[in-house]
Design a protein around this motif. Structure first.
Motif, PDB file in Angstrom:
ATOM      1  N   ARG A 219      17.254  22.697  59.245  1.00  0.00           N
ATOM      2  CA  ARG A 219      16.087  21.993  59.809  1.00  0.00           C
ATOM      3  C   ARG A 219      14.840  22.944  58.924  1.00  0.00           C
ATOM      4  NH1 ARG A 219      16.683  21.700  66.204  1.00  0.00           N
ATOM      5  NH2 ARG A 219      18.628  20.732  66.277  1.00  0.00           N
ATOM      6  N   HIS A 220      13.990  22.272  58.377  1.00  0.00           N
ATOM      7  CA  HIS A 220      12.921  23.138  57.919  1.00  0.00           C
ATOM      8  C   HIS A 220      11.528  22.506  58.390  1.00  0.00           C
ATOM      9  CE1 HIS A 220      15.387  25.519  55.101  1.00  0.00           C
ATOM     10  NE2 HIS A 220      16.162  24.373  55.010  1.00  0.00           N
ATOM     11  N   SER A 221      10.616  23.340  58.628  1.00  0.00           N
ATOM     12  CA  SER A 221       9.542  22.921  59.186  1.00  0.00           C
ATOM     13  C   SER A 221       8.219  23.155  58.434  1.00  0.00           C
ATOM     14  CB  SER A 221       9.109  23.349  60.760  1.00  0.00           C
ATOM     15  OG  SER A 221       8.959  24.769  60.808  1.00  0.00           O
ATOM     16  N   ALA A 222       7.065  22.528  58.416  1.00  0.00           N
ATOM     17  CA  ALA A 222       5.841  22.841  58.000  1.00  0.00           C
ATOM     18  C   ALA A 222       4.810  22.036  58.496  1.00  0.00           C
ATOM     19  CB  ALA A 222       6.000  22.570  56.297  1.00  0.00           C
ATOM     20  N   HIS A 223       3.482  22.324  58.052  1.00  0.00           N
ATOM     21  CA  HIS A 223       2.340  21.738  58.387  1.00  0.00           C
ATOM     22  C   HIS A 223       2.123  20.375  57.739  1.00  0.00           C
ATOM     23  CE1 HIS A 223       1.273  25.627  59.881  1.00  0.00           C
ATOM     24  NE2 HIS A 223       0.440  24.947  60.943  1.00  0.00           N
ATOM     25  N   THR A 502      11.248  24.597  64.993  1.00  0.00           N
ATOM     26  CA  THR A 502      12.327  23.417  64.635  1.00  0.00           C
ATOM     27  C   THR A 502      13.062  23.170  65.666  1.00  0.00           C
ATOM     28  OG1 THR A 502      13.723  25.507  63.744  1.00  0.00           O
ATOM     29  CG2 THR A 502      12.357  24.125  62.172  1.00  0.00           C
ATOM     30  N   ASP A 503      12.764  23.861  66.984  1.00  0.00           N
ATOM     31  CA  ASP A 503      13.428  23.402  67.986  1.00  0.00           C
ATOM     32  C   ASP A 503      13.205  22.321  68.830  1.00  0.00           C
ATOM     33  OD1 ASP A 503      14.729  25.806  67.427  1.00  0.00           O
ATOM     34  OD2 ASP A 503      13.227  26.847  68.791  1.00  0.00           O
ATOM     35  N   GLY A 504      12.175  21.604  68.311  1.00  0.00           N
ATOM     36  CA  GLY A 504      11.804  20.534  69.460  1.00  0.00           C
ATOM     37  C   GLY A 504      12.737  19.240  69.283  1.00  0.00           C
ATOM     38  N   PRO A 505      12.401  18.337  70.071  1.00  0.00           N
ATOM     39  CA  PRO A 505      13.312  17.347  70.152  1.00  0.00           C
ATOM     40  C   PRO A 505      13.378  16.501  68.845  1.00  0.00           C
ATOM     41  CG  PRO A 505      11.263  16.867  71.596  1.00  0.00           C
ATOM     42  CD  PRO A 505      11.392  18.305  71.070  1.00  0.00           C
TER      43      PRO A 505
END
Lengths: 668, 250, 228
Positions: A219-223, A502-505
């Motif tokens: 998982r990779h997150s960003a704005h 990145t922990d959200g549902p």
């Protein structure tokens, strides 16, 4: 899903001032805030690498993803001919407006005026930027930049680096990206394939990737997320695209609510090396610049045609009067330099009439004999050779041609085993570029907030047909000079948004969906290879949605693709394991997405009851057989939604031409 | 013309495991490219529910630099100045046995079968293989004329596709041809002069750190380079490196 | 220190050491050959013995000879260390090997160097060592206060045995191949590669690598046959 409103967000004002004024008034993100904002860029071709590098320079934290082992391998590298810019260094009447106009006209009036004008406007800055990066463009003896001309235009505005312009530009962008990687502003994830977009509260906030070496799902997150993942030409299986080029990133965006615009607008490049057999894995392009000096023809007499096909004679044996230089005959004003779609279709007509010169009947000649003679005579004159013999003229002429096109001729000989200095080349059109792509507004943002698309992955600049040497221009314009500004329109509203976890549902759901998709593909354990499905898909798309299309064929094509998709999920065989380096699994996920895209293309082509640019509907043509547009009913962008129920739904963005008059394109 | 071939191919499950050769029979024809011949083999293996041979490839037109294999002892096979994907089967004879191995070099560990890890090249570029110009800072493209011959020379070096054949061919596993081509490209254009000294030192330091061997001027790299990049670049790098060590403050 | 790091840690510096010491040894070979050709003078070694006396007693030459020993040792150690490192860097070997892309000699420099080293030990043992410990006869020449070593006689005795002549020829063959690559290579390492001059250097290198060992080879062969 509710009604989707497509707002182009084109700024108000005069065409020539829109971009300048907009840039001066748009919301920006202050440097101290940029440091806190993460951006994901997927793809490292010209658009992706240039965007990532520039965003890194601006101070954003950029994560860059490529499925290749190095960013430098993206398929932009294979572009040969050159890059356009309205520099007017040749003093031949070029200007921003002319480049804009040529692009709009070349695109058969199906692109967005404001985007195209901006493209023409920033084109000059691209050349400056690339020169400063050390790109070794071709130069004149005086040390200044050289130009050449390309199909569909009457000025010389193409900058080039031998026949490897794309490579040199990509190396420039890759080096700029590497510089940001060395400072830590860009983090590069090689051998990572994006398999899903993650949306939180309707905004694109991350991606799910598969580490291609270990099979790990990450998982990779960003704005926000920027897609620069190229075109979908490989839906045809045989194309000039690289083997790995795919639609998956864009298609996953579509499956998360983005729209696919004008997917039926695909470009068939007129000068490629013909198919030689069933085993063929890809087609090789011969730069369009060859048409500057090569003359395209087929034999008039069927006896000659048959003799050539059977190898009893070669092109040189056909007397001058028995040759049909059909482009020069049909389009005297532009001759061999007509735009790509026109040249391709003319080749198809010649072959459909039975004049094709290869054993398969699918090839025409591209002949350099006249050019060799012309250059030879001129060179003999300038060297002061009195009464040069024919052999001397040939020798001198071949030398000049070798200087200009040596590497292309060499490549041709390597592939075909024939010497193009001695016998005419055989060429045939092949799928090369896709004008269609993700729908984006003036900011290059899709209808999913925070999801941007650049380069060939979006639809915005080339309408129904792209002019030669404009793809490199668009990729770099989007990456270097557009997205660094327009991304601020979204991110300026996000400066208070903390780092996305990145922990959200939403991440959980997306990761599970990816895993389920992979498991489904691995679980079929059928009997047919992924490759065989891809080949069959390609044949269907080429047959029914290729160089010419008709309603009946398109309906049939759609049906066949649906059946093929059903068979795919019933009988595909993916060897190996999910949790390891498994190229067959990679192919399987890509082909699965191509199967859905292919169907969408059929639907789009069927919907568009007109002929324009690369989209030629047999029902809609003039008496002379030329393409016939329907400006009253089809001056719109067809943006397609793929719903959760697998329905393909049309949304329209009307195109508003305020600065150019819609005319029938004529190159006669 | 159809041809029957015996292929001796290196199979290796992953970096840790020991590899071995396996022999396959395949039917090809002379118009196929080498990789298309391997496609045929892989389709055959898949139909027998065996694991296909992993090899890297992408553009198949000799420019992306993905293909990496050693054919009968030669990186990219027997044809001069040609990548594997552009080698066609007409180069071989019916009944030939062809041995296919991965690149073998300390700094290029095998990942699987014929695929190796060449990320060390990226790190060499990241060490300094660029000109530090931010987007938007550039003067007009024609502001600085560059002698045609000089630009051509820079191009000759810039033609490198980063495939790693030079390292694979080198009996010392040295990356001098790659590094020198990159340094030459940037040092031959005036824009690259400003950072020249630092660039040379940083890139060579990174190259050494990656564990590449030392050049002993065998010239094997030049002979196998699909873009025919000259070892003249290596001499230029040597010169530049010594110059920067002795001539700079650093 | 930077110079130490450069010469013994950086890849290019380490090669530079090989190049410079190699070039020194190349120069030495010319001097050595010119001196040794005096063995063929035909005056029962008078010229040669006096020359040898001069070479072993002149303080400047003595000093240079220490430099020579140092460079030989440096060339050897540095060379072996590079070879050892390169062996690791090149990982495992290919199943099929080809000499189509480079000369055999260029790939076997360490092996050739080792052959030369072994030969050097034999050679030094035959003459230098014997002279140092006095296992040699002495002669008187007019104009000299002391008896000087009859190195000529020693040479004649040594080269009267066929197997020793063969060892010398083998050593020289190794030297020829080593020089065949080493001469031009030294210039390339120095960064001297030029469209106009490199072909010249390459040609010179090939000629040197044949002529110098050949010149040395003439001596044992001539002496062996003359004394039969």
């Amino acid at each position: 899903m509710g009604e989707i409103k497509l707002e182009s967000k084109v700024p108000k004002g005069e065409l020539a001032e829109k971009w300048t004024k907009y840039r001066g008034s748009m919301n920006l993100v202050a440097p101290n805030n940029k440091r806190r904002i993460d951006v994901i860029v997927v793809g490292t071709g010209l658009a992706g690498a240039s965007a990532a590098a520039t965003l890194g320079e601006l101070g954003y934290n950029v994560k860059v993803f490529t499925f290749h082992d190095s960013p430098r391998r993206a398929h932009s590298i294979a572009a040969q001919g050159g890059i356009n810019a309205a520099k007017n260094y040749q003093n031949d009447g070029d200007s921003t407006y002319r480049l804009f106009y040529d692009t709009i006209k070349g695109g058969d009036y199906r692109s967005r005026e404001a985007n195209v004008y901006r493209l023409a406007e920033v084109s000059t800055e691209i050349i400056d930027q690339c020169v400063a990066q050390g790109v070794p463009f071709a130069r004149e003896y005086g040390g200044l930049l050289a130009n050449r001309s390309f199909g569909g235009v009457q000025v010389s505005r193409t900058f080039y680096a031998r026949g490897q312009t794309g490579q040199q530009l990509l190396i420039g962008a890759y080096q700029a990206l590497s510089r940001q990687a060395s400072t830590g502003k860009c983090k590069i994830y090689n051998r990572h394939e994006m398999l899903d977009i993650v949306k939180i509260d309707g905004k694109a906030r991350g991606i799910i990737t598969r580490n291609l070496l270990t099979g790990e799902i990450e998982r990779h997150s960003a704005h926000c997320v920027v897609l620069a993942t190229g075109g979908y030409g490989n839906v045809f299986y045989l194309s000039t695209n690289a083997m790995g080029s795919n639609v998956s990133a864009a298609w996953r965006a579509v499956r998360r609510g983005a729209l696919m615009a004008n997917p039926c607008f695909t470009q068939i490049h007129p000068t490629c090396i013909p198919v030689s057999g069933d085993y063929q894995s890809k087609l090789t392009l011969m730069s369009e610049s060859l048409r500057n000096d090569g003359r395209v023809w087929v034999p008039k007499k069927m006896d000659d045609v048959m003799a050539i096909r059977e190898g009893r004679m070669n092109g040189n044996d056909v007397p001058e009067e028995d040759r049909d230089y059909y482009l020069e005959r049909r389009y005297p004003a532009f001759g061999n330099l007509v735009p790509r779609d026109v040249a391709s279709r003319a080749a198809k007509v010649a072959c459909d009439e039975g004049h094709g010169v290869s054993p398969t009947g699918l090839a025409v000649f591209l002949d350099f004999a006249a050019a060799i003679e012309r250059y030879g005579k001129a060179e003999a004159f300038s060297l002061g050779v009195a009464n040069p013999s024919e052999a001397k003229i040939r020798e001198l002429g071949e030398k000049i041609v070798k200087n200009k096109y040596g590497n292309l001729f060499q490549m041709y000989e390597k592939i075909t085993g024939e010497d193009p200095y001695k016998v005419p080349m055989k060429i045939f059109p092949a799928v090369h570029y896709t004008m269609g792509g993700l729908w984006v507004d003036y900011n290059l943002e899709t209808n999913v907030p925070g999801l941007f698309a650049l380069g060939e992955a979006n639809f915005s600049d080339h309408g129904a047909n792209r002019l030669g040497a404009s793809a490199l221009m668009q990729g770099l314009a989007d990456g270097y000079f557009v997205i660094p500004y327009t991304i601020g329109t979204f991110l300026s509203g996000e400066i208070r948004t903390p780092q996305i976890t990145t922990d959200g549902p939403e991440f959980e759901e997306a990761e599970n969906a990816v895993k389920a998709r992979l498991e489904r593909l691995m679980g079929v354990q059928g009997n047919q290879s992924v490759e065989s499905f891809h080949r069959r898909l390609g044949k269907i798309v080429w047959e029914y949605c290729g160089m010419s299309r008709n309603a009946e064929g398109l309906k049939k094509g759609q049906q066949l693709i649906r059946e093929l998709r059903e068979e795919f999920y019933r009988d595909v065989y993916v060897p190996g394991d999910m949790n390891e380096y498994n190229p067959e699994l990679e192919k399987a996920t890509r082909v699965a997405d191509f199967l859905e895209l292919g169907e969408t293309m059929m639907v789009d082509a069927l919907n568009r009851n007109e002929s324009c640019g690369g989209h030629f509907r047999e029902e809609y043509r003039s008496e002379e057989g030329e393409a016939k547009r329907d400006d009253v009913n089809y001056t719109y962008v067809a943006a397609w939604q793929w719903t959760d129920k697998d329905e393909i739904v049309l949304h329209k963005e009307d195109l508003d031409f305020k600065n150019v008059e819609l005319k029938t394109r004529s190159y006669k | 013309m159809d041809m029957k071939l015996r292929l001796k191919i290196w199979r290796q499950k992953n970096a840790e495991s020991k590899g071995h050769f396996e022999t396959y029979e395949v039917n090809a024809n002379e118009h196929m490219s080498f990789l298309e011949m391997l496609d045929v083999l892989n389709e055959q293996l898949i139909s027998e529910k065996k694991e296909p041979v992993v090899f890297e490839h992408d553009c198949r037109e000799g420019i992306c630099g993905s293909c990496s294999m050693v054919i009968n002892g030669r990186p990219h096979g027997p044809v001069q100045g040609t990548t594997t994907c552009q080698v066609h089967m007409r180069t071989f004879k019916n009944g030939d046995t062809i041995t296919i191995e991965p690149y073998r070099a300390g700094a290029f560990p095998v990942i699987k079968d014929l695929s190796v890890d060449r990320s060390s090249f990226d790190r060499i570029i990241q060490a300094g293989g660029f000109i530090s110009v931010n987007t938007g800072q550039a003067p007009d493209g024609n502001a600085l004329p560059i002698e045609k011959e000089q630009a051509e020379k820079a191009f000759d070096a810039a033609a490198c596709i980063g495939c790693g054949a030079c390292v694979a061919a080198c009996p010392n596993g040295s990356a001098m041809l790659f590094t020198s081509a990159k340094v030459s490209h940037l040092s031959l254009v005036p824009q690259g002069q400003v950072e020249h000294s630092k660039r040379v030192q940083d890139m060579v330091a990174q190259m050494d750190k990656e564990g590449f061997g030392m050049c002993s001027n065998t010239g094997a790299c030049e002979a196998e380079c699909p873009k025919e990049i000259s070892i003249e670049n290596i001499a230029r790098l040597n010169r530049a490196y010594m110059g920067s060590v002795f001539g700079s403050q650093k | 220190m930077w110079i130490f790091n450069f010469l013994f840690k950086s890849s290019i510096g380490r090669k530079l050491v090989m190049s410079l010491t190699g070039l020194f040894l190349i120069t030495f070979l010319v001097v050595h050959l010119i001196g040794n050709l005096q063995l063929l003078y035909g005056d029962d070694g008078a010229t040669f013995n006096q020359y040898a006396y001069f070479m072993t007693n002149n303080p400047l030459i003595k000093f240079t000879s220490y430099g020579l020993y140092f460079f030989i040792i440096l060339h050897t150690i540095q060379g072996l260390m590079i070879a050892f490192f390169n062996k690791q860097a090149s990982a495992s070997k290919y199943a099929v090997n080809t000499n189509e892309n480079s000369s055999w000699a260029s790939k076997k420099m360490a092996l050739l160097g080792t052959i030369i080293l072994v030969f050097l030990f034999i050679h030094m043992g035959d003459f230098w060592f014997r002279m140092k410990i006095g296992w040699i006869s002495y002669v008187e020449y007019p104009g000299y206060d002391v008896e000087i070593a009859n190195l000529y006689e020693r040479v004649v005795i040594t080269y009267s045995k066929l197997w020793i002549v063969i060892i010398y020829l083998l050593g020289l063959l190794g030297l020829a191949f080593h020089l065949n690559h080493g001469f031009a290579s030294a210039f390339q390492t120095l960064g001297l590669n030029h469209k106009k001059y490199t072909p010249l250097i390459n040609g010179l290198g090939k000629a040197y690598s044949i002529l110098i060992p050949l010149g040395f080879a003439i001596i044992p062969i001539y002496i062996y046959f003359i004394n039969r």
